[in-house]
Design an enzyme around this catalytic site. Structure first.
Site, mmCIF file in Angstrom:
data_model
loop_
_atom_site.group_PDB
_atom_site.id
_atom_site.type_symbol
_atom_site.label_atom_id
_atom_site.label_comp_id
_atom_site.label_asym_id
_atom_site.label_seq_id
_atom_site.Cartn_x
_atom_site.Cartn_y
_atom_site.Cartn_z
ATOM 1 N N ARG A 1 -17.374 -6.349 -9.885
ATOM 2 C CA ARG A 1 -17.935 -5.008 -10.083
ATOM 3 C C ARG A 1 -19.446 -4.969 -9.859
ATOM 4 N NH1 ARG A 1 -14.018 -2.666 -14.882
ATOM 5 N NH2 ARG A 1 -12.616 -1.701 -13.373
ATOM 6 N N LYS B 1 8.051 0.518 -14.837
ATOM 7 C CA LYS B 1 8.786 1.643 -15.443
ATOM 8 C C LYS B 1 8.590 2.977 -14.752
ATOM 9 C CE LYS B 1 8.815 -0.195 -20.106
ATOM 10 N NZ LYS B 1 8.317 -0.011 -21.453
ATOM 11 N N GLY C 1 -3.598 -0.562 -11.647
ATOM 12 C CA GLY C 1 -2.854 -1.557 -12.433
ATOM 13 C C GLY C 1 -2.855 -2.935 -11.814
ATOM 14 N N GLY D 1 -7.381 3.129 -13.896
ATOM 15 C CA GLY D 1 -6.995 4.438 -14.448
ATOM 16 C C GLY D 1 -7.383 5.608 -13.567
HETATM 17 P P1 AMP Z 1 3.039 -1.747 -13.412
HETATM 18 O O1 AMP Z 1 1.918 -2.115 -14.327
HETATM 19 O O2 AMP Z 1 3.865 -0.599 -13.877
HETATM 20 O O3 AMP Z 1 2.593 -1.621 -11.967
HETATM 21 O O4 AMP Z 1 4.086 -2.955 -13.489
HETATM 22 C C1 AMP Z 1 3.781 -4.228 -13.024
HETATM 23 C C2 AMP Z 1 4.729 -5.199 -13.671
HETATM 24 O O5 AMP Z 1 6.063 -4.886 -13.305
HETATM 25 C C3 AMP Z 1 4.495 -6.617 -13.222
HETATM 26 O O6 AMP Z 1 4.115 -7.371 -14.351
HETATM 27 C C4 AMP Z 1 5.836 -7.077 -12.686
HETATM 28 O O7 AMP Z 1 6.179 -8.372 -13.092
HETATM 29 C C5 AMP Z 1 6.795 -6.093 -13.302
HETATM 30 N N1 AMP Z 1 8.018 -5.966 -12.516
HETATM 31 C C6 AMP Z 1 8.136 -5.557 -11.246
HETATM 32 N N2 AMP Z 1 9.403 -5.596 -10.842
HETATM 33 C C7 AMP Z 1 10.144 -6.029 -11.884
HETATM 34 C C8 AMP Z 1 11.532 -6.280 -12.109
HETATM 35 N N3 AMP Z 1 12.410 -6.074 -11.127
HETATM 36 N N4 AMP Z 1 11.912 -6.714 -13.314
HETATM 37 C C9 AMP Z 1 10.998 -6.934 -14.282
HETATM 38 N N5 AMP Z 1 9.681 -6.704 -14.141
HETATM 39 C C10 AMP Z 1 9.251 -6.281 -12.962
#
Ligand code: AMP
Length: 394
Positions: free
Chosen positions: A37, A190, A347, A370
């Site tokens: 940064r 999610k 993220g 964010g």
């Molecule tokens: P996000 O912060 O929502 O972008 O989620 C990222 C996280 O999702 C990472 O830590 C990945 O390990 C997890 N992830 C991605 N695909 C899968 C999956 N099929 N099963 C479990 N975790 C997952």
């Protein structure tokens, strides 16, 4: 771009610029863990110095909860900046007392005062007393209306620094004025945390490619058994609504055809590739399979722009990084050949692309978490809106 940037400023001899930067670096016992940064702000500092400005820099660091706390002092940042720039950086131990010495000054953490996060006008007036012109280079805090990013911008002629301008330009190229067809690749854990992202992107893109844990929820919504896979049983109706809204908006949804399954979420767990209608009850889908990867790559072939957020699988543990690596490398190669504009951020995305050795091949990778996400959710970022107002008034 409807905002002014420091490129629009002439010679600044005799003027003091108040520069709001993002120096929120990881710090442990006074040692900076990662200076990305700081380096990202150097072009703005150097350009302002070239225009002969005196610069008073403001930033937050961590969450000191409105109280002075030496654990969150910006003093180590002043020393690191001095080393990077090869010139003295004066440090003032409080952000309110206007410094009378030094061409380049860093003031102490803004968040030692609760008024900062309250967007307090009287507090912003004290900050405004430090200079003549306000420059905001902290895109990563643009989704918050704080005194140093919002109220202050209304008290002085205001414009964007080079990093802020680059972020806005990249997001504009991805979402507002993209070269079409435009695709979004959205992965991650999610649906519930990316609902606004998905709803906005189906309106803005021609193609929406889903992967990661969230794709499992979509598979379940289509009636496939997903075994022990990460998925959100309470989001099935929502996923179905997104599928039909995408159709109505003429946005083609690309869902997995096959997945890589294992019995446990562990490094090198025995795994196999199965079609989405063959996920056994004791298995979990941890990555997209080879057919899905090919399907995604051929869907991307005709695209001119790609926006990427989130990994396509559990990329932190091998071999479940394969889909993220393959698709990210394809995007990076096409970008390097000049046939694709690729913008990524939010993220875990930066870490996933770095792990895939593809980060440097993208057109632009945002370091703002964010603020990037809120932009791709279609939200107004208050610190940018205030710069747009300033440009209209100028
Ligand atoms: P996000 O912060 O929502 O972008 O989620 C990222 C996280 O999702 C990472 O830590 C990945 O390990 C997890 N992830 C991605 N695909 C899968 C999956 N099929 N099963 C479990 N975790 C997952």
């Amino acid at each position: 771009m409807p905002i002014r940037t420091i490129d629009d400023l002439g010679d600044l001899s005799g003027k003091t610029v108040i520069l709001r930067a993002d120096f929120n670096v990881p710090l442990k016992n006074g040692v900076i863990g990662d200076d990305t940064r700081l380096k990202a702000t150097l072009p703005t500092i150097e350009a302002l110095l070239k225009k002969n400005a005196r610069i008073v820099m403001l930033s937050h660091l961590g969450r000191p909860d409105g109280q002075p706390n030496t654990a969150y002092s910006l003093q180590p940042v002043a020393e690191a900046l001095a080393a990077l720039l090869g010139r003295a950086v004066a440090f003032t131990p409080d952000c309110l007392t206007t410094p009378d010495e030094g061409d380049l000054v860093l003031m102490e953490n803004l968040r030692f005062y609760a008024e900062e996060e309250k967007n307090d006008r009287a507090f912003a007036e004290k900050l405004a007393a430090h200079g003549d012109i306000f420059v905001n280079d902290a895109f990563s805090t643009a989704h918050r209306a704080h005194a140093s990013t919002h109220a202050l911008a209304q008290l002085r002629p205001a414009c964007a620094g080079l990093l802020m301008a680059a972020e806005i330009r990249a997001l504009d190229a991805a979402l507002e004025n993209p070269e079409r067809p435009v695709a979004a690749v959205v992965g991650g854990a999610k649906v519930s945390t990316k609902l606004d992202v998905l709803t906005h992107l189906i309106k803005k893109t021609d193609l929406l490619i889903l992967g990661g844990g969230m794709a499992n929820t979509f598979l379940a919504a289509q009636g496939f058994a997903v075994g022990k896979s990460l998925h959100e049983a309470d989001m099935l109706d929502t996923a179905r609504r997104i599928i039909s809204e995408a159709e109505a908006q003429n946005c083609r949804l690309v869902l997995p055809l096959d997945v890589v399954v294992a019995e446990e979420f562990a490094e090198n767990a025995p795994s196999s590739c199965v079609d989405v209608n063959a996920i056994a009850a004791e298995k979990m889908a941890l990555d997209l399979g080879t057919k899905s990867i090919q399907h995604i790559i051929s869907a991307l072939e005709s695209c001119k722009t790609v926006l990427w957020n989130g990994p396509l699988g559990a990329f932190e543990i091998k071999p479940f990084d394969a889909a993220t690596v393959a698709v990210a490398q394809y995007v990076a190669q096409r970008t390097q050949k000049g046939s694709l504009t690729s913008i990524a951020g939010g993220g875990d995305t930066v870490a996933a692309l770095a792990a895939a050795n593809a980060k440097d091949g993208f057109s632009y990778v945002s370091t703002a978490g964010g603020a990037f996400l809120e932009w791709i959710e279609g939200k107004t970022l208050p610190a940018i809106a205030v710069l747009e107002d300033a440009a209209k008034a100028a």
